[in-house]
Design a protein around this motif. Structure first.
Motif, PDB file in Angstrom:
ATOM      1  N   GLN A   1     -24.467 -16.073  -7.342  1.00 36.11           N
ATOM      2  CA  GLN A   1     -23.722 -16.414  -6.132  1.00 36.11           C
ATOM      3  C   GLN A   1     -23.546 -17.927  -5.988  1.00 36.11           C
ATOM      4  O   GLN A   1     -22.584 -18.391  -5.360  1.00 36.11           O
ATOM      5  CB  GLN A   1     -24.461 -15.873  -4.894  1.00 36.11           C
TER       6      GLN A   1
ATOM      7  N   ARG B   1       0.802  -1.216   0.000  1.00 37.89           N
ATOM      8  CA  ARG B   1       0.000   0.000   0.000  1.00 37.89           C
ATOM      9  C   ARG B   1       0.842   1.276   0.000  1.00 37.89           C
ATOM     10  O   ARG B   1       0.304   2.366  -0.198  1.00 37.89           O
ATOM     11  CB  ARG B   1      -0.928   0.015   1.223  1.00 37.89           C
TER      12      ARG B   1
ATOM     13  N   ALA C   1     -20.784  -8.273  -3.256  1.00 36.71           N
ATOM     14  CA  ALA C   1     -21.969  -7.413  -3.132  1.00 36.71           C
ATOM     15  C   ALA C   1     -22.536  -6.999  -4.491  1.00 36.71           C
ATOM     16  O   ALA C   1     -23.753  -7.098  -4.713  1.00 36.71           O
ATOM     17  CB  ALA C   1     -21.647  -6.184  -2.276  1.00 36.71           C
ATOM     18  N   PRO C   2     -21.716  -6.534  -5.459  1.00 40.13           N
ATOM     19  CA  PRO C   2     -22.288  -6.204  -6.775  1.00 40.13           C
ATOM     20  C   PRO C   2     -22.922  -7.397  -7.469  1.00 40.13           C
ATOM     21  O   PRO C   2     -23.951  -7.244  -8.139  1.00 40.13           O
ATOM     22  CB  PRO C   2     -21.071  -5.692  -7.560  1.00 40.13           C
TER      23      PRO C   2
ATOM     24  N   GLU D   1     -11.046 -11.143  -5.044  1.00 38.86           N
ATOM     25  CA  GLU D   1     -11.900  -9.982  -5.288  1.00 38.86           C
ATOM     26  C   GLU D   1     -13.160 -10.077  -4.422  1.00 38.86           C
ATOM     27  O   GLU D   1     -14.271 -10.230  -4.908  1.00 38.86           O
ATOM     28  CB  GLU D   1     -12.263  -9.899  -6.774  1.00 38.86           C
ATOM     29  N   TYR D   2     -12.952  -9.964  -3.106  1.00 40.95           N
ATOM     30  CA  TYR D   2     -14.077 -10.052  -2.181  1.00 40.95           C
ATOM     31  C   TYR D   2     -15.067  -8.908  -2.360  1.00 40.95           C
ATOM     32  O   TYR D   2     -16.248  -9.037  -2.022  1.00 40.95           O
ATOM     33  CB  TYR D   2     -13.560 -10.088  -0.736  1.00 40.95           C
ATOM     34  N   GLU D   3     -14.591  -7.783  -2.905  1.00 37.08           N
ATOM     35  CA  GLU D   3     -15.489  -6.636  -3.101  1.00 37.08           C
ATOM     36  C   GLU D   3     -16.512  -6.885  -4.196  1.00 37.08           C
ATOM     37  O   GLU D   3     -17.470  -6.121  -4.339  1.00 37.08           O
ATOM     38  CB  GLU D   3     -14.682  -5.377  -3.417  1.00 37.08           C
ATOM     39  N   MET D   4     -16.327  -7.967  -4.987  1.00 40.88           N
ATOM     40  CA  MET D   4     -17.270  -8.257  -6.069  1.00 40.88           C
ATOM     41  C   MET D   4     -18.502  -9.013  -5.589  1.00 40.88           C
ATOM     42  O   MET D   4     -19.461  -9.159  -6.343  1.00 40.88           O
ATOM     43  CB  MET D   4     -16.566  -9.083  -7.155  1.00 40.88           C
TER      44      MET D   4
END
Length: 428
Positions: A218, A3, A208-209, A203-206
């Motif tokens: 899912q 980061r 929710a979309p 890609e855990y952020e995917m």
């Protein structure tokens, strides 16, 4: 460390002094060189603790470049010579899974870093096959793309394939002069590098979309994840593909069908019932669509009102679909209920016309309107004839009198006769 290069404080700005720029450049190099830093720290630590080694180290690595020779189709393991068939049996499903994963990984990386340019997956596969073919002559491991290395190249400003040449030179120099130092690299540090590289690929952020877009997606996602986690990666991928194919077949076999009643111009009486399949008609969905249209004809159209089947989504028909429509037309003929196939393309019209020359097919709204008008007038004539027959029967008229009344009813409207002729012309 990953980061650091993304922090605002590490970004070079126009007003920065030379010292600030140098410091930010050091932070950038530390961030992209994190894997090498971790390995070097582990190597130095293990080297200093040589007499009291707490780690499992890599051990001796054969120095130098591999010899160029023909690929070996046999192997000697623990004094036993394994044939090519034994090697394939030992690899198992990996013979098919490794190339598949290699292709998927390479194409996915190319898509992620192509910058919106057109990607030719065929060329990517050609390049991948060529690399593996040449690599087999120097005992190379299976070749594929690397997410982490490609990301490092991208953040380092690499713009051309010359970056691959530089990487190759560094690897060959390391094999020629540094292999003696590889002995003290702790396996734990190599494992940490791999785990951290893979961790950021999740890609855990995917989740929710995907849930908001289509919740059913899912199912293959989590089935694949759990199967790979508790079983094997290759089997998990196959299970995920099977589940996705099953969902695809399910959506094809049970398409969405809209049924609506179209009113006449007065807005009170129903003109016809419109049935609109939202997808094409092929083998998996034939029976379902036939049952849905029949249900609409019996319940919504009450077994007498004209039913219009919208064929605008039918891009093609297989033989089973043609036979299914033939059976559907037969069902409506037995009930003496009009069925019209509307908005049919020329190919669909040609395929369906071979079933029955009297089948009602239209391609334009004008043809549909004329055919509906013809059917409506014909129903009115039939209703008038039946009413005349009922009156004559009630009044004790003879059969000849009934026939005369019916004929008179049919001759009352010259427009009706013209519409019927036009209808027959359309059918021809």
């Amino acid at each position: 460390m990953k980061r650091l290069k993304d922090m605002k404080a590490a970004k070079v700005r126009a007003g920065d002094t030379l010292g600030t720029r140098m410091w930010k450049k050091v932070v950038f190099l530390v961030s992209i060189g994190r894997n090498a830093i971790v390995v070097i720290i582990g190597l130095v630590t293990a080297y200093l603790l040589d007499d009291h080694q707490p780690f499992i180290i890599t051990g001796e690595v054969v120095p130098g470049l591999p010899a160029v020779r023909l690929p070996q189709f046999t192997a000697v393991v623990n004094g036993t010579t394994l044939s090519f068939g034994d090697i394939l049996e030992d690899i198992g499903s990996g013979v098919a899974i490794i190339p598949i994963l290699s292709i998927l990984g390479t194409v996915a990386i190319a898509n992620a870093f192509c910058g919106g340019k057109t990607l030719d997956a065929k060329q990517e596969m050609y390049a991948l096959g060529f690399c593996n073919l040449l690599g087999s002559f120097v005992q190379s491991m299976p070749v594929t793309g690397s997410f982490s290395r490609t990301a490092v190249n991208a953040t380092s400003g690499v713009k051309t394939t010359a970056g691959g040449i530089i990487t190759s030179v560094l690897v060959m120099l390391a094999l020629a002069f540094l292999t003696s130092h590889f002995k003290f690299i702790p396996k734990a540090s190599l494992s940490a590098v791999i785990m951290c590289a893979v961790l950021f690929m999740v890609e855990y952020e995917m989740v929710a979309p995907i849930w908001r877009a289509r919740r059913l997606d899912q199912l293959p996602l989590w089935v694949t994840f759990l199967a790979c986690l508790f079983w094997k990666v290759e089997y998990g991928i196959l299970v995920g593909v099977a589940v996705d194919l099953a969902l695809l077949l399910y959506s094809s076999a049970i398409p969405k069908i809209n049924v609506s009643t179209i009113k006449k111009e007065d807005g009170v009486k129903a003109a016809y019932v419109l049935v609109e399949p939202c997808t094409g008609l092929f083998f998996p969905s034939v029976d379902y669509v036939r049952a849905a249209v029949n249900k609409a004809g019996i319940s919504t159209a009450e077994g007498s009102l004209t039913v219009v089947l919208d064929c605008c989504h039918l891009t093609g028909l297989d033989f089973t679909a043609v036979k299914g429509i033939e059976g559907l037309c037969s069902d409506f003929q037995k009930r003496q209920q009009p069925l019209i196939l509307a908005n049919a393309s020329p190919n669909i019209k040609k395929s369906l016309a071979c079933l029955d020359p009297h089948i009602k097919i239209t391609s334009t709204p004008e043809e549909l309107h004329s055919l509906l008008r013809c059917v409506s007038l014909r129903n009115e004539v039939t209703a008038t004839c039946d009413q005349s027959a009922a009156v004559s029967a009630r009044d004790g008229c003879s059969h000849n009198t009934q026939q005369q009344l019916c004929n008179g009813a049919q001759q009352q409207c010259s427009v009706c006769n013209g519409a019927q002729q036009h209808c027959r012309d359309l059918q021809r």
